[in-house]
Design an enzyme around this catalytic site. Structure first.
Site, short mmCIF file in Angstrom:
data_model
loop_
_atom_site.label_atom_id
_atom_site.label_comp_id
_atom_site.label_asym_id
_atom_site.label_seq_id
_atom_site.Cartn_x
_atom_site.Cartn_y
_atom_site.Cartn_z
N HIS A 115 0.85 -1.20 0.00
CA HIS A 115 0.00 0.00 0.00
C HIS A 115 0.89 1.24 0.00
CE1 HIS A 115 0.93 -1.07 4.14
NE2 HIS A 115 0.88 0.23 4.42
N THR A 117 1.98 4.36 -4.51
CA THR A 117 2.94 4.29 -5.63
C THR A 117 4.09 3.34 -5.32
OG1 THR A 117 3.99 6.26 -4.68
CG2 THR A 117 2.53 6.62 -6.55
N ARG A 118 4.66 2.76 -6.37
CA ARG A 118 5.88 1.95 -6.29
C ARG A 118 6.75 2.29 -7.49
NH1 ARG A 118 4.35 1.19 -1.88
NH2 ARG A 118 4.18 -0.75 -0.70
N LYS A 146 5.90 12.30 -2.48
CA LYS A 146 6.13 11.16 -1.57
C LYS A 146 7.63 10.88 -1.48
CE LYS A 146 5.40 6.21 -1.43
NZ LYS A 146 4.71 5.09 -2.06
N HIS A 176 15.00 4.31 2.48
CA HIS A 176 14.98 2.89 2.11
C HIS A 176 15.78 2.13 3.17
CE1 HIS A 176 14.98 -0.59 -0.48
NE2 HIS A 176 16.25 -0.51 -0.82
N CYS A 200 4.59 0.93 6.51
CA CYS A 200 4.52 -0.27 5.67
C CYS A 200 5.63 -1.22 6.15
CB CYS A 200 4.74 0.19 4.23
SG CYS A 200 4.40 -1.01 2.94
N LYS A 235 7.60 -4.20 -8.27
CA LYS A 235 7.72 -4.09 -9.73
C LYS A 235 7.75 -5.46 -10.40
CE LYS A 235 11.73 -2.01 -8.93
NZ LYS A 235 11.90 -2.46 -7.51
C1 LIG Z 1 7.22 1.38 2.05
C2 LIG Z 1 7.51 0.42 0.94
C3 LIG Z 1 7.97 0.89 -0.27
C4 LIG Z 1 8.28 0.01 -1.29
N1 LIG Z 1 8.68 0.51 -2.50
C5 LIG Z 1 8.87 -0.34 -3.53
C6 LIG Z 1 9.14 0.18 -4.81
O1 LIG Z 1 9.19 1.40 -5.01
N2 LIG Z 1 9.31 -0.69 -5.83
C7 LIG Z 1 9.22 -2.03 -5.65
O2 LIG Z 1 9.39 -2.78 -6.61
N3 LIG Z 1 8.95 -2.56 -4.44
C8 LIG Z 1 8.76 -1.75 -3.38
N4 LIG Z 1 8.44 -2.23 -2.16
C9 LIG Z 1 8.38 -3.68 -1.95
C10 LIG Z 1 7.08 -4.28 -2.41
O3 LIG Z 1 6.01 -3.39 -2.18
C11 LIG Z 1 6.90 -5.60 -1.69
O4 LIG Z 1 8.01 -6.43 -2.00
C12 LIG Z 1 5.64 -6.31 -2.14
O5 LIG Z 1 4.54 -5.45 -2.13
C13 LIG Z 1 5.41 -7.50 -1.22
O6 LIG Z 1 4.30 -8.22 -1.69
P1 LIG Z 1 3.84 -9.54 -0.95
O7 LIG Z 1 2.80 -10.15 -1.81
O8 LIG Z 1 5.03 -10.36 -0.57
O9 LIG Z 1 3.21 -9.03 0.45
P2 LIG Z 1 1.77 -8.38 0.70
O10 LIG Z 1 1.33 -7.60 -0.47
O11 LIG Z 1 1.83 -7.74 2.03
O12 LIG Z 1 0.81 -9.65 0.75
C14 LIG Z 1 0.82 -10.59 1.77
C15 LIG Z 1 -0.63 -11.00 2.00
O13 LIG Z 1 -0.66 -12.16 2.81
C16 LIG Z 1 -1.81 -12.05 3.64
N5 LIG Z 1 -1.62 -12.96 4.76
C17 LIG Z 1 -0.64 -12.91 5.69
N6 LIG Z 1 -0.77 -13.93 6.56
C18 LIG Z 1 -1.85 -14.64 6.18
C19 LIG Z 1 -2.50 -15.81 6.69
N7 LIG Z 1 -2.05 -16.46 7.76
N8 LIG Z 1 -3.60 -16.25 6.07
C20 LIG Z 1 -4.09 -15.61 4.96
N9 LIG Z 1 -3.50 -14.50 4.43
C21 LIG Z 1 -2.40 -14.02 5.03
C22 LIG Z 1 -1.83 -10.57 4.02
O14 LIG Z 1 -3.09 -10.17 4.48
C23 LIG Z 1 -1.43 -9.92 2.71
O15 LIG Z 1 -2.58 -9.55 1.95
C24 LIG Z 1 8.12 -1.39 -1.10
C25 LIG Z 1 7.65 -1.86 0.12
C26 LIG Z 1 7.32 -0.97 1.13
C27 LIG Z 1 6.80 -1.50 2.43
#
Ligand SMILES: Cc1cc2nc3c(=O)[nH]c(=O)nc-3n(C[C@H](O)[C@H](O)[C@H](O)COP(=O)(O)OP(=O)(O)OC[C@H]3O[C@@H](n4cnc5c(N)ncnc54)[C@H](O)[C@@H]3O)c2cc1C
Length: 397
Positions: A47, A50-51, A278, A282, A326, A359
């Site tokens: 969330h 933007t990314r 924003k 990092h 985040c 990304k």
């Molecule tokens: C502040 C910030 C800035 C960033 N900037 C960039 C950027 O500019 N460019 C870039 O490429 N990347 C960026 N990233 C990294 C990127 O956003 C993350 O790597 C990516 O969004 C992670 O995705 P995910 O699916 O692993 O986690 P999430 O999107 O968090 O998904 C995990 C999901 O699992 C669910 N879940 C957890 N436990 C359970 C359970 N027991 N049962 C059922 N569901 C469960 C959660 O509810 C959640 O919906 C950034 C990250 C952050 C925090």
């Protein structure tokens, strides 16, 4: 208690899980996705509006072919959905010429023959007058970099997964996923689901889900029990109103930018898309637990960012408009994990992306779907192997 059999269950429908659910459903797999909340939401890692997406990848040149495929998939998702998910702004990596970011971006750009330019500090100030680099800094300019909209991207992957026959259940916290012969059984609330394959894409909750509740006895038949050296890091996002030169922060004039402001220390920023400028540091965040993370932003965190802005982007340091918190889920080497569970090959892990995974989520979804359907992946995934932490090759019984 319900009993249903699926080809694949996806646990966690954030960035990685939503993309995987879509690609699995598009392949005709009978897929069930479960999430403890209702994505897109503000409790995980996807969330904050933007990314950044960029191509001259300073972290390692091996990411370049992957991000190039990710670009293709984002474009195809835009076409399928009729939504704008990526806004191209160009990108600047800024730092000392011998620093991590400049060396790394140049190496990736040169190795993969990417369009780029190296700008001196003077060139950079002349071309982008709101940027105030130190005299010893240079910049790598890349034209293909830009901005992804994470909440809309997750929502789009989820909607298209459903359109293609996937079943999604929200507000379903998964308690356990157990191997069951060659398949798996998943326990969520009072429901039990079975499948041939399982994708763990739970982001910051991965460590907890794999290591089991504190004090639980570690059964060797339960795929939960795996100690990975993951750390969850709290990250603060801040939006400022420009103090002056507002027009120079418009996306037509202001690329995304990442600064190595001190050795191995980084901050980054976006143009003003209507919500303010924003910016964020990092890494450098406190280690946290996704269940107990502090969501309020403290004055010292705001002042840290104000000091950086005064030094490098003085016109951006206006009124603070909003903040958000985040989580990064980091591996020790900051490369991803995309691999089968070491003892349970019916389980695939696709999650810890060390703060740079969004990304790639389009391509990680495609790759995860291929791996779960036993297709040979089209990229070299050795950088993401789990045995660099567990010592045993994935899938070895
Ligand atoms: C502040 C910030 C800035 C960033 N900037 C960039 C950027 O500019 N460019 C870039 O490429 N990347 C960026 N990233 C990294 C990127 O956003 C993350 O790597 C990516 O969004 C992670 O995705 P995910 O699916 O692993 O986690 P999430 O999107 O968090 O998904 C995990 C999901 O699992 C669910 N879940 C957890 N436990 C359970 C359970 N027991 N049962 C059922 N569901 C469960 C959660 O509810 C959640 O919906 C950034 C990250 C952050 C925090």
């Amino acid at each position: 208690m319900k009993q249903q059999r699926h080809d694949v269950i996806v646990i966690g429908l954030g960035a990685m899980g939503s993309a995987a659910a879509y690609h699995l459903a598009a392949k005709g797999a009978h897929v069930l996705g479960l999430d403890r909340f209702q994505p897109p939401h503000q409790f995980g890692s996807s969330h904050g509006l933007t990314r950044i997406i960029r191509e001259a990848y300073f972290e390692h040149p091996s990411y370049v072919p992957l991000v190039q495929r990710a670009y293709e998939l984002w474009a195809s998702l835009e076409k399928l959905s009729g939504r704008k998910l990526l806004r191209r702004t160009g990108g600047l990596m800024i730092g000392p010429p011998d620093g991590v970011i400049i060396n790394g971006a140049r190496r990736s750009a040169e190795e993969h023959k990417l369009l780029h330019q190296v700008l001196s500090s003077t060139d950079l100030r002349a071309r982008f007058p709101v940027f105030s680099p130190e005299a010893n800094m240079v910049a790598v300019w890349e034209p293909r970099a830009g901005i992804l909209f994470p909440e809309l991207s997750v929502q789009t992957h989820l909607e298209l997964a459903v359109e293609r026959g996937g079943s999604l259940k929200f507000n379903q916290p998964v308690l356990r996923g157990d191997p069951d012969g060659e398949g798996v059984r998943v326990f969520a609330g009072t429901d039990t689901y079975s499948a041939n394959r399982l994708l763990l894409s739970v982001g910051a909750w991965l460590g907890a889900l794999l290591s089991g509740p504190t004090g639980s006895s570690k059964s060797n038949s339960n795929c939960r029990f795996l100690d990975l050296p993951l750390s969850v890091e709290r990250q603060v996002l801040l939006w400022f109103e420009p103090r002056s030169q507002a027009n120079q922060f418009q996306p037509e004039n202001c690329p995304i930018h990442i600064w190595e402001y001190a050795p191995h220390r980084f901050f980054y920023g976006f143009p003003d898309l209507g919500d303010g400028i924003k910016v964020a540091v990092h890494h450098e965040g406190q280690l946290t637990d996704p269940e107990k993370i502090r969501r309020e932003v403290q004055e010292d965190e705001i002042q840290t960012m104000r000091r950086l802005l005064r030094r490098f982007l003085p016109a951006a340091e206006g009124v603070l408009k909003s903040t958000m918190v985040c989580m990064y889920t980091n591996t020790p080497d900051e490369h991803f994990i995309l691999d089968y569970h070491p003892t349970d090959p019916q389980v695939l892990v696709a999650s810890p992306c060390s703060g740079h995974g969004f990304k790639f989520s389009s391509v990680i979804g495609e790759l995860a779907a291929a791996l779960l359907c036993e297709e040979k992946p089209s990229f070299d995934l050795s950088l993401f192997r789990i045995d660099r932490f567990t010592g045993s090759p994935a899938g070895a019984k």
